[in-house]
Scaffold this motif. Structure first.
Motif, PDB file in Angstrom:
ATOM      1  N   THR A  16      96.672  48.015  39.661  1.00 42.43           N
ATOM      2  CA  THR A  16      98.029  48.463  39.992  1.00 42.43           C
ATOM      3  C   THR A  16      98.037  49.940  40.350  1.00 42.43           C
ATOM      4  N   ASN A  17      97.339  50.758  39.584  1.00 41.52           N
ATOM      5  CA  ASN A  17      97.298  52.191  39.862  1.00 41.52           C
ATOM      6  C   ASN A  17      96.595  52.491  41.176  1.00 41.52           C
ATOM      7  N   LEU A  18      95.576  51.728  41.500  1.00 38.09           N
ATOM      8  CA  LEU A  18      94.923  51.905  42.799  1.00 38.09           C
ATOM      9  C   LEU A  18      95.909  51.591  43.922  1.00 38.09           C
ATOM     10  N   GLN A  19      96.645  50.491  43.778  1.00 46.04           N
ATOM     11  CA  GLN A  19      97.629  50.100  44.788  1.00 46.04           C
ATOM     12  C   GLN A  19      98.713  51.167  44.965  1.00 46.04           C
ATOM     13  N   LEU A  20      99.205  51.683  43.855  1.00 46.14           N
ATOM     14  CA  LEU A  20     100.267  52.691  43.913  1.00 46.14           C
ATOM     15  C   LEU A  20      99.819  53.963  44.626  1.00 46.14           C
ATOM     16  N   ARG A  21      98.610  54.366  44.388  1.00 45.08           N
ATOM     17  CA  ARG A  21      98.111  55.611  44.977  1.00 45.08           C
ATOM     18  C   ARG A  21      97.643  55.432  46.420  1.00 45.08           C
ATOM     19  N   LYS A  22      97.161  54.240  46.733  1.00 45.08           N
ATOM     20  CA  LYS A  22      96.623  53.968  48.064  1.00 45.08           C
ATOM     21  C   LYS A  22      97.620  54.322  49.164  1.00 45.08           C
ATOM     22  N   GLY A  23      98.826  53.845  49.034  1.00 39.45           N
ATOM     23  CA  GLY A  23      99.835  54.050  50.076  1.00 39.45           C
ATOM     24  C   GLY A  23     100.140  55.501  50.338  1.00 39.45           C
ATOM     25  N   SER A  24     100.301  56.281  49.284  1.00 36.66           N
ATOM     26  CA  SER A  24     100.639  57.686  49.490  1.00 36.66           C
ATOM     27  C   SER A  24      99.495  58.449  50.145  1.00 36.66           C
ATOM     28  N   TYR A  25      98.267  58.086  49.832  1.00 40.83           N
ATOM     29  CA  TYR A  25      97.129  58.752  50.471  1.00 40.83           C
ATOM     30  C   TYR A  25      96.976  58.313  51.914  1.00 40.83           C
ATOM     31  N   GLN A  26      97.143  57.034  52.183  1.00 41.15           N
ATOM     32  CA  GLN A  26      96.982  56.528  53.544  1.00 41.15           C
ATOM     33  C   GLN A  26      98.056  57.046  54.485  1.00 41.15           C
ATOM     34  N   GLN A  27      99.213  57.410  53.965  1.00 42.84           N
ATOM     35  CA  GLN A  27     100.299  57.912  54.812  1.00 42.84           C
ATOM     36  C   GLN A  27     100.239  59.417  55.034  1.00 42.84           C
ATOM     37  N   SER A  28      99.282  60.076  54.443  1.00 41.84           N
ATOM     38  CA  SER A  28      99.169  61.523  54.555  1.00 41.84           C
ATOM     39  C   SER A  28      98.826  61.944  55.984  1.00 41.84           C
ATOM     40  N   ALA A  29      99.293  63.111  56.356  1.00 42.13           N
ATOM     41  CA  ALA A  29      98.964  63.679  57.665  1.00 42.13           C
ATOM     42  C   ALA A  29      97.574  64.303  57.658  1.00 42.13           C
ATOM     43  N   ILE A  30      97.020  64.478  56.496  1.00 47.90           N
ATOM     44  CA  ILE A  30      95.706  65.108  56.347  1.00 47.90           C
ATOM     45  C   ILE A  30      94.629  64.030  56.376  1.00 47.90           C
ATOM     46  N   GLY A  31      93.682  64.183  57.276  1.00 50.36           N
ATOM     47  CA  GLY A  31      92.634  63.184  57.467  1.00 50.36           C
ATOM     48  C   GLY A  31      91.822  62.893  56.216  1.00 50.36           C
ATOM     49  N   GLU A  32      91.497  63.921  55.455  1.00 49.50           N
ATOM     50  CA  GLU A  32      90.718  63.725  54.230  1.00 49.50           C
ATOM     51  C   GLU A  32      91.483  62.865  53.223  1.00 49.50           C
ATOM     52  N   MET A  33      92.783  63.065  53.164  1.00 46.62           N
ATOM     53  CA  MET A  33      93.614  62.278  52.251  1.00 46.62           C
ATOM     54  C   MET A  33      93.649  60.815  52.695  1.00 46.62           C
ATOM     55  N   ARG A  34      93.769  60.604  54.005  1.00 46.39           N
ATOM     56  CA  ARG A  34      93.759  59.227  54.515  1.00 46.39           C
ATOM     57  C   ARG A  34      92.429  58.541  54.216  1.00 46.39           C
ATOM     58  N   ALA A  35      91.334  59.290  54.318  1.00 44.54           N
ATOM     59  CA  ALA A  35      90.012  58.729  54.019  1.00 44.54           C
ATOM     60  C   ALA A  35      89.920  58.329  52.548  1.00 44.54           C
ATOM     61  N   ILE A  36      90.486  59.132  51.666  1.00 53.18           N
ATOM     62  CA  ILE A  36      90.520  58.780  50.239  1.00 53.18           C
ATOM     63  C   ILE A  36      91.341  57.515  50.047  1.00 53.18           C
ATOM     64  N   GLY A  37      92.450  57.406  50.770  1.00 53.98           N
ATOM     65  CA  GLY A  37      93.277  56.206  50.703  1.00 53.98           C
ATOM     66  C   GLY A  37      92.510  54.958  51.121  1.00 53.98           C
ATOM     67  N   GLU A  38      91.690  55.089  52.147  1.00 56.12           N
ATOM     68  CA  GLU A  38      90.881  53.957  52.593  1.00 56.12           C
ATOM     69  C   GLU A  38      89.854  53.576  51.531  1.00 56.12           C
ATOM     70  N   GLN A  39      89.255  54.576  50.903  1.00 56.25           N
ATOM     71  CA  GLN A  39      88.296  54.299  49.832  1.00 56.25           C
ATOM     72  C   GLN A  39      88.991  53.650  48.637  1.00 56.25           C
ATOM     73  N   ILE A  40      90.178  54.126  48.312  1.00 55.22           N
ATOM     74  CA  ILE A  40      90.946  53.508  47.226  1.00 55.22           C
ATOM     75  C   ILE A  40      91.198  52.038  47.545  1.00 55.22           C
ATOM     76  N   GLU A  41      91.556  51.745  48.793  1.00 57.90           N
ATOM     77  CA  GLU A  41      91.797  50.358  49.192  1.00 57.90           C
ATOM     78  C   GLU A  41      90.536  49.515  49.017  1.00 57.90           C
ATOM     79  N   GLU A  42      89.382  50.061  49.406  1.00 58.13           N
ATOM     80  CA  GLU A  42      88.118  49.336  49.263  1.00 58.13           C
ATOM     81  C   GLU A  42      87.815  49.041  47.795  1.00 58.13           C
ATOM     82  N   TYR A  43      88.035  50.036  46.932  1.00 57.63           N
ATOM     83  CA  TYR A  43      87.813  49.806  45.503  1.00 57.63           C
ATOM     84  C   TYR A  43      88.805  48.784  44.953  1.00 57.63           C
ATOM     85  N   GLY A  44      90.019  48.808  45.447  1.00 55.27           N
ATOM     86  CA  GLY A  44      91.013  47.832  45.019  1.00 55.27           C
ATOM     87  C   GLY A  44      90.595  46.414  45.357  1.00 55.27           C
TER      88      GLY A  44
END
Length: 101
Positions: free
Chosen positions: A55-83
């Motif tokens: 659940t915590n991975l899911q909650l954080r994934k969206g906010s990182y993936q929507q970031s304008a900063i590329g590094e943040m989006r990359a973290i969001g993608e990694q969070i999704e993979e771990y999820g």
């Protein structure tokens, strides 16, 4: 459990968790020493802790993936993979436990 350690290492490497206590409280929603206890005893995380982690991975994934900063989006993608990986582990564990009943 291997997946929990992988996710802990990922959260530490990306400054998403300060330490084991922070990870236990904010990612597993357990007591501060829960992750440490898992490591010391070699026990698997409870199913409840895995659900909370997912659940915590899911909650954080969206906010990182929507970031304008590329590094943040990359973290969001990694969070999704771990999820996805965590959910597969949870499914396999559920099936294994069902057959043991």
């Amino acid at each position: 459990m291997k997946i929990v350690k992988e996710i802990y290492d990922f959260t530490r490497a990306n400054n998403l968790a300060e330490n084991e206590c922070d990870f236990s409280r904010n990612w597993l929603n357990k007591s501060a020493r829960y992750y440490n206890m898992l490591k010391l005893t070699g026990r698997d995380a409870s199913f409840d802790a895995l659900v909370r982690l997912s659940t915590n991975l899911q909650l954080r994934k969206g906010s990182y993936q929507q970031s304008a900063i590329g590094e943040m989006r990359a973290i969001g993608e990694q969070i999704e993979e771990y999820g996805i990986k965590l959910n597969n582990v949870m499914k396999a564990r559920s099936i294994a436990e069902a057959f043991c009943l």
